[in-house]
Design an enzyme around this catalytic site. Structure first.
Site, PDB file in Angstrom:
ATOM      1  N   HIS A  21       9.401  64.901 -59.340  1.00  0.00           N
ATOM      2  CA  HIS A  21       9.588  64.142 -58.110  1.00  0.00           C
ATOM      3  C   HIS A  21       8.244  63.571 -57.679  1.00  0.00           C
ATOM      4  O   HIS A  21       7.210  64.236 -57.782  1.00  0.00           O
ATOM      5  CB  HIS A  21      10.146  65.039 -57.000  1.00  0.00           C
ATOM      6  N   CYS A  33       9.538  57.119 -55.680  1.00  0.00           N
ATOM      7  CA  CYS A  33      10.766  57.627 -56.283  1.00  0.00           C
ATOM      8  C   CYS A  33      11.837  56.534 -56.320  1.00  0.00           C
ATOM      9  O   CYS A  33      12.503  56.335 -57.330  1.00  0.00           O
ATOM     10  CB  CYS A  33      11.277  58.845 -55.520  1.00  0.00           C
TER      11      CYS A  33
END
Length: 110
Positions: A21, A33
């Protein structure tokens, strides 16, 4: 951090995996992201819609993982390769500007 691993075979993309992430912002507001997801999923969707490439796709249930690999010969998949090369250029652009949140590694495997 998002780790992108791109495996080449004879200068053609054989597979790629993204894991992790970015954590560049709060959940739901993480621009890195979102950018990486848009680029990769858009590219995979384009390959599936516009070519006859045979792909194997695995993605994490809760996000943070995507693995895509080509099945069969790469020599007949020029259009798919061009779309994925564009994906790599876009990911490299994101890495250039947000290198604290994404890392790209390219390897030759065949």
């Amino acid at each position: 951090m998002i780790e992108a691993n791109i495996m080449y075979e004879q200068d053609r993309i054989r597979s790629f995996t993204l894991s992790g992430h970015a954590e560049s912002g709060p959940h739901g507001h993480d621009l890195v992201c979102a950018a990486v997801s848009a680029v990769t999923f858009g590219s995979v969707n384009a390959v599936m819609e516009l070519t006859d490439a045979d792909l194997t796709i695995d993605q994490g249930k809760d996000g943070g993982f995507l693995s895509v690999s080509f099945e069969g010969s790469l020599s007949s998949q020029h259009e798919a390769q061009l779309l994925l090369a564009g994906m790599v250029v876009s990911l490299e652009t994101i890495e250039r500007d947000y290198g604290d949140f994404i890392s790209i590694r390219k390897t030759e495997g065949g």
